[in-house]
Design an enzyme around this catalytic site. Structure first.
Site, short mmCIF file in Angstrom:
data_model
loop_
_atom_site.label_atom_id
_atom_site.label_comp_id
_atom_site.label_asym_id
_atom_site.label_seq_id
_atom_site.Cartn_x
_atom_site.Cartn_y
_atom_site.Cartn_z
N HIS A 165 0.80 -1.63 0.16
CA HIS A 165 0.09 -0.24 0.14
C HIS A 165 1.06 1.45 0.46
CE1 HIS A 165 0.25 0.46 4.62
NE2 HIS A 165 0.37 -0.17 4.69
N ASP A 224 -0.06 4.41 1.52
CA ASP A 224 -0.14 5.05 2.18
C ASP A 224 0.16 4.87 3.30
OD1 ASP A 224 -2.03 3.23 2.56
OD2 ASP A 224 -3.08 4.32 3.91
N GLU A 268 -4.93 1.70 3.03
CA GLU A 268 -5.22 0.74 3.51
C GLU A 268 -4.70 0.71 5.06
OE1 GLU A 268 -2.73 -2.76 6.25
OE2 GLU A 268 -2.44 -0.25 5.69
N GLU A 269 -4.27 2.09 5.39
CA GLU A 269 -4.10 2.42 7.00
C GLU A 269 -5.81 2.66 7.17
OE1 GLU A 269 -1.87 1.51 8.66
OE2 GLU A 269 -0.16 1.79 7.59
#
Ligand code: ZN
Length: 407
Positions: free
Chosen positions: A78, A80, A174-175
């Site tokens: 990911h 981010d 994702e976070e």
């Protein structure tokens, strides 16, 4: 180029995602990194590179085996980074580590101290990448992106290494739990995949929690406290009564390993109304559902005491344990374990006490365990990555690509 050198470039992009945002991706800065990755991937010779309207980057390396009709393996990371720590103006540095504390910032006396993090001692003699201690580093998950593209570059430059079809995807957000929301599984085209998003080199995780969010709403009745006797219903006190019914031993601060929990994340309110947000986590779906039932029963009890409709419970599933999907395709894990054995590494297959994008991808049809990256202490200012571990992860990915052709 070595993986850590790539990562040093990627961490310059301040790509923290934003849970409050209503657009996809949640922050514009993720586009900047996505475009840079697309450019790099095309220049490297990766095929079919694309960036879609939701900021998903994809590409592939077709097998270099003549007449290949075996499976396609995917690698996912990911773009981010977490917003839980400052994530702008990241000043990454490479430190030769000779034991003791890792000094991040002489001037401000910021360090990764060996008393709090005794495991750092095993990286004596290695090179450590970390920030200047005032921000996170972003190895989560830029180490993963760097390793995947270093694997790609190695394979494209060394056609004598024979491998299966390789699919690559870099995802946004994702976070904040949205990394797979717009993931185009068909476009991706992998039969199975790996998120390269864990901690230490040697990890192969194929179990996550089953996860539910539980919102509890309490409706009170306000009246002047001087004349409230037998009439007032104080919502915030009823909320407190609800929380007291939750078993104390089944909370994050008292559980580990395969033990699940209830977790009160937020509580707010006044006499009129109160609201609590809980999460329920358990590797065993039956146990997770038992906890959901208990929370409903606790509400029923308070309703019988204070009147129907006083407490309302809303349960939303978040993600599921990918184990049940991966168990149907055990070779996805066996392949990795075989590579670790060849490399002389004893693998860490402990269950994740959390979720991954791979959990959702697994239920979307792509079984997807998680591999370690060589990054540590994620989501904070003490984050670091080990250069030599990152090299080993690249080697691992190359061998997985090779072994895929033998399936
Ligand atoms: Zn991550």
């Amino acid at each position: 180029m070595r993986a850590y050198e790539r990562m040093l470039e990627y961490v310059k992009y301040p790509t923290a995602s934003d849970p409050e945002s209503t657009v996809v991706p949640s922050t514009q800065t993720q586009w900047d990194l996505a475009r840079a990755l697309v450019k790099e991937m095309k220049e490297m010779g990766i095929s079919n590179v694309s960036l879609d309207e939701h900021c998903y980057v994809m590409g592939e390396i077709p097998s270099n085996i003549e007449g290949y009709n075996g499976p396609s393996v995917g690698f996912v990371a990911h773009m981010d980074v977490s917003c839980e720590a400052p994530a702008e103006n990241i000043k990454a540095q490479v430190i030769e580590y000779n034991g003791g504390d890792i000094i991040q910032n002489e001037e401000l006396d910021l360090r990764i101290d060996v008393n709090t993090f005794p495991f750092i001692e095993k990286y004596k003699g290695c090179h450590i990448v970390t920030s200047d201690g005032t921000t996170l580093l972003g190895a989560d998950n830029k180490a993963g992106i760097a390793e995947i593209l270093t694997m790609a570059e190695t394979l494209l430059n060394n056609p004598e290494i024979k491998h299966g079809n390789i699919k690559i995807a870099f995802t946004p957000d994702e976070e904040i739990g949205c990394g797979t929301e717009f993931f185009n599984v068909e476009r991706f085209g992998a039969d199975f995949a790996y998120t390269v998003d864990g901690d230490a080199f040697g990890e192969c995780q194929s179990e996550t929690f089953n996860a539910f969010t539980v919102n509890v709403y309490v409706t009170g009745f306000n009246i002047h406290p001087g004349s409230a006797k037998n009439r007032m219903k104080n919502a915030i006190r009823i909320a407190a009564e609800y929380e007291v019914m939750i078993p104390d031993a089944e909370t994050p601060e008292h559980t580990e390993g395969y033990e699940g929990f209830y977790h009160l994340c937020e509580m707010k309110g006044d006499v009129e109304s109160a609201q609590m947000e809980y999460i329920i986590r358990d590797h065993d779906i039956n146990e997770a559902q038992r906890r959901c039932e208990f929370m409903k029963k606790a509400a029923d009890y308070l309703n019988s005491k204070y009147g129907e409709g006083t407490v309302r419970v809303e349960i939303t599933p978040s993600y599921r344990n990918m184990r049940e999907v991966i168990e149907e395709k055990p070779q996805v894990v066996e392949l990795v374990l075989a590579v670790y054995e060849e490399m002389g590494v004893s693998p860490d297959t402990a269950p994740i006490r959390g979720g991954t994008d791979g959990a959702n991808l697994s239920f979307m049809g792509v079984p997807c365990p998680n591999l370690g990256t060589g990054g540590h202490n994620y989501h904070g200012r003490k984050e670091f990555a080990v250069v030599e571990e990152m090299d080993k992860v690249v080697d691992l990915l190359i061998r997985i690509a090779e072994k895929t052709a033998e399936l």
